[in-house]
Write an enzyme that holds these catalytic residues in place. Structure first.
Site, mmCIF file in Angstrom:
data_model
loop_
_atom_site.group_PDB
_atom_site.id
_atom_site.type_symbol
_atom_site.label_atom_id
_atom_site.label_comp_id
_atom_site.label_asym_id
_atom_site.label_seq_id
_atom_site.Cartn_x
_atom_site.Cartn_y
_atom_site.Cartn_z
ATOM 1 N N SER A 79 -5.555 0.185 4.414
ATOM 2 C CA SER A 79 -4.833 -0.013 3.157
ATOM 3 C C SER A 79 -3.617 0.893 3.127
ATOM 4 C CB SER A 79 -5.733 0.263 1.948
ATOM 5 O OG SER A 79 -6.128 1.614 1.926
ATOM 6 N N CYS A 80 -2.645 0.482 2.313
ATOM 7 C CA CYS A 80 -1.436 1.274 2.091
ATOM 8 C C CYS A 80 -0.969 0.959 0.673
ATOM 9 C CB CYS A 80 -0.379 0.969 3.145
ATOM 10 S SG CYS A 80 0.228 -0.726 3.137
ATOM 11 N N PHE A 81 0.287 1.191 0.398
ATOM 12 C CA PHE A 81 0.793 0.966 -0.954
ATOM 13 C C PHE A 81 1.118 -0.504 -1.218
ATOM 14 C CE2 PHE A 81 3.956 1.217 -4.376
ATOM 15 C CZ PHE A 81 3.233 1.940 -5.305
#
Length: 99
Positions: A79-81
């Site tokens: 996951s990331c932004f």
């Protein structure tokens, strides 16, 4: 969020996956974790460290990231932004032999 051959994972799907044996790697930068918060039961490995981290010996990985190193056969979610870095992370992991 990205998992399994560039498949996107919804928030609800991630919640369900976290009930199973999945490794959740957050590839945001450390300052983002500080500003926006840590995702529970995730390990933060910034994208620029990921390739090196996934090639460490397991003892060094655990010392650095305070979590058992994922095996190449483990289920891993990145996951990331906004989703761009998690897709890159998935590509890196796949190129290193993670299935």
């Amino acid at each position: 969020l990205c998992s399994e051959a560039e498949r996107s994972v919804s928030y609800q799907e991630l919640k369900d996956l976290k009930k199973t044996n999945v490794v959740h790697i957050d590839v945001r930068e450390r300052w983002e974790i500080g500003k926006y918060g840590k995702i529970p039961a995730s390990v933060n490995i910034p994208l620029n460290e990921l390739v090196e981290a996934l090639q460490m010996n397991p003892e060094d990985f655990e010392e650095q990231y305070h979590q058992k190193m994922p095996a190449k056969s483990d289920h891993v979610v990145f996951s990331c932004f906004a989703g761009t870095r998690s897709k890159q992370a998935l590509s890196f992991a796949t190129s290193l032999g993670f299935s």
